[in-house]
Design a protein around this motif. Structure first.
Motif, short mmCIF file in Angstrom:
data_model
loop_
_atom_site.label_atom_id
_atom_site.label_comp_id
_atom_site.label_asym_id
_atom_site.label_seq_id
_atom_site.Cartn_x
_atom_site.Cartn_y
_atom_site.Cartn_z
N UNK A 222 23.62 37.19 -40.09
CA UNK A 222 23.00 35.98 -40.65
C UNK A 222 23.62 34.70 -40.11
N UNK A 223 24.91 34.77 -39.70
CA UNK A 223 25.63 33.65 -39.11
C UNK A 223 25.60 32.41 -40.01
N UNK A 224 25.38 31.22 -39.41
CA UNK A 224 25.48 29.97 -40.16
C UNK A 224 24.40 29.80 -41.22
N UNK A 225 23.35 30.62 -41.15
CA UNK A 225 22.25 30.46 -42.10
C UNK A 225 22.50 31.13 -43.45
N UNK A 226 23.73 31.67 -43.66
CA UNK A 226 23.99 32.35 -44.92
C UNK A 226 23.83 31.41 -46.12
N UNK A 260 32.18 34.84 -45.45
CA UNK A 260 31.43 33.93 -46.32
C UNK A 260 30.08 34.54 -46.71
N UNK A 261 29.37 35.07 -45.69
CA UNK A 261 28.07 35.69 -45.95
C UNK A 261 28.22 36.93 -46.82
N UNK A 262 29.27 37.73 -46.52
CA UNK A 262 29.52 38.97 -47.28
C UNK A 262 29.77 38.65 -48.75
N UNK A 263 30.60 37.65 -49.00
CA UNK A 263 30.96 37.30 -50.38
C UNK A 263 29.76 36.71 -51.14
N UNK A 264 28.91 35.94 -50.44
CA UNK A 264 27.72 35.39 -51.09
C UNK A 264 26.81 36.50 -51.57
N UNK A 265 26.56 37.50 -50.69
CA UNK A 265 25.67 38.59 -51.08
C UNK A 265 26.33 39.48 -52.14
N UNK A 266 27.66 39.62 -52.07
CA UNK A 266 28.38 40.38 -53.09
C UNK A 266 28.22 39.72 -54.46
N UNK A 267 28.28 38.38 -54.50
CA UNK A 267 28.08 37.65 -55.75
C UNK A 267 26.68 37.93 -56.31
N UNK A 268 25.69 37.95 -55.42
CA UNK A 268 24.31 38.25 -55.81
C UNK A 268 24.20 39.66 -56.39
N UNK A 269 24.82 40.63 -55.70
CA UNK A 269 24.77 42.03 -56.14
C UNK A 269 25.45 42.22 -57.50
N UNK A 270 26.62 41.61 -57.66
CA UNK A 270 27.36 41.76 -58.91
C UNK A 270 26.62 41.12 -60.08
N UNK A 285 15.13 35.82 -46.51
CA UNK A 285 15.27 35.79 -45.04
C UNK A 285 14.01 35.21 -44.40
N UNK A 286 12.85 35.65 -44.88
CA UNK A 286 11.56 35.14 -44.35
C UNK A 286 11.47 33.63 -44.54
#
Length: 307
Positions: A222-226, A260-270, A285-286
């Motif tokens: 996802x790079x900078x677009x996270x 940063x991207x990993x932690x953002x999605x982890x926050x969403x999952x939790x 993403x779309x």
């Protein structure tokens, strides 16, 4: 008083774990060379869940003192210790550890009793006074570096997770393979989200939960677009609302875009649990023009083709 900004905040505590199931003895499992990696993996993932970071708390040593498994913990940031204490106080750590033990050991639910101590202080009695708990933990400076055994288990976990990212054909039956990455809310039973399918580019897909493999691919590509994806998700996810995303960017700035991207999605999952479905991620993403990554997550083409 606790140290000022010029001195690193470091503290230590002991986590006591005991299974209340007569047929499951945690020290015996940890002393088994075959089961030890499974128990260690569960501990590592549950602690990561409790602080929101794989590096939020360190394990220095695991003691086997029947009937208890005693984990010596080291905290290097006050905010990580606060997160841990809240997770412990609210029972989140206990539930997470039970789930991870169940997955790692491929067994039934492992009921646990937990206790937390810092020096002579029994923290369970003063959990409502978070600042007092922090003082007690801060006063107990770690008396050791990570145990050699802990370092070996850490390295084994890292290398096997790396192997998993490049080769998805790991034997799932071998508990020592440490196959899965953090999965804070494993699907239970046959319960499914309300929306069973969704449409992407005219095709119908199962609206499954986000897998550890999805999580890793997202963070890698996802790079900078996270941040933009996070802001799309925040519309329906309270845990990502301002200033959460900016805070994550600051907290993991040194670790780089992947973390940063990993932690953002982890926050969403939790936060969202079973509601953290692939359909919601694909829509985000779309919305941000990341169609190629969406196609990769849905298996429409390989990562090699999209890189």
């Amino acid at each position: 008083k606790m140290a000022g900004s010029s001195t690193p905040w470091i503290g230590s505590a002991y986590l006591f774990l005991q299974s209340t199931c007569k047929t499951i003895t945690l020290p015996a499992l940890y002393e088994s060379s075959q089961k030890k990696p499974c128990v260690f993996k569960a501990l590592k993932l549950a602690l990561a869940d409790s602080t929101g970071s794989v590096n939020g708390v360190d394990m220095l040593k695991v003691h086997c003192s029947h009937p208890h498994l005693i984990v010596q913990l080291k905290f290097c940031k006050q905010e990580n210790c606060r997160r841990f204490l809240r997770s412990y106080r609210e029972g989140v750590l206990q539930k997470s550890l039970q789930s991870h033990l169940q997955l790692s050991l491929a067994t039934t639910m492992v009921p646990l009793q937990v206790e937390l101590k810092a020096g002579s202080e029994h923290l369970d009695k003063i959990l409502k006074d978070e600042d007092h708990c922090l003082e007690c933990i801060y006063r107990e400076k770690p008396d050791r570096l990570p145990d050699e055994e802990i370092r070996e288990l850490e390295e084994g976990l890292k290398s096997l997770m790396l192997h998993q990212s490049t080769n998805n054909n790991v034997d799932g039956k071998d508990c020592s393979s440490l196959k899965s990455l953090p999965q804070p809310h494993p699907p239970q039973g046959s319960s499914l989200p309300t929306q069973l399918t969704f449409i992407f580019q005219g095709q119908q897909f199962d609206n499954r939960t986000i897998t550890p493999d999805d999580h890793q691919k997202f963070a890698k590509s996802v790079s900078k677009k996270w941040k933009q994806v996070g802001r799309s998700l925040q519309k329906s996810c309270r845990a990502l609302r301002d200033p959460a995303i900016d805070n994550l960017a600051l907290e993991y700035d040194r670790e780089g875009l992947y973390e940063q991207a990993y932690q953002m999605l982890l926050r969403f999952l939790q936060s969202e649990g079973k509601k953290a479905t692939i359909a919601r991620l694909i829509a985000a993403l779309e919305e941000n023009g990341l169609v190629s990554l969406a196609e990769e997550l849905l298996g429409l083409h390989s990562s090699e083709e999209c890189s």
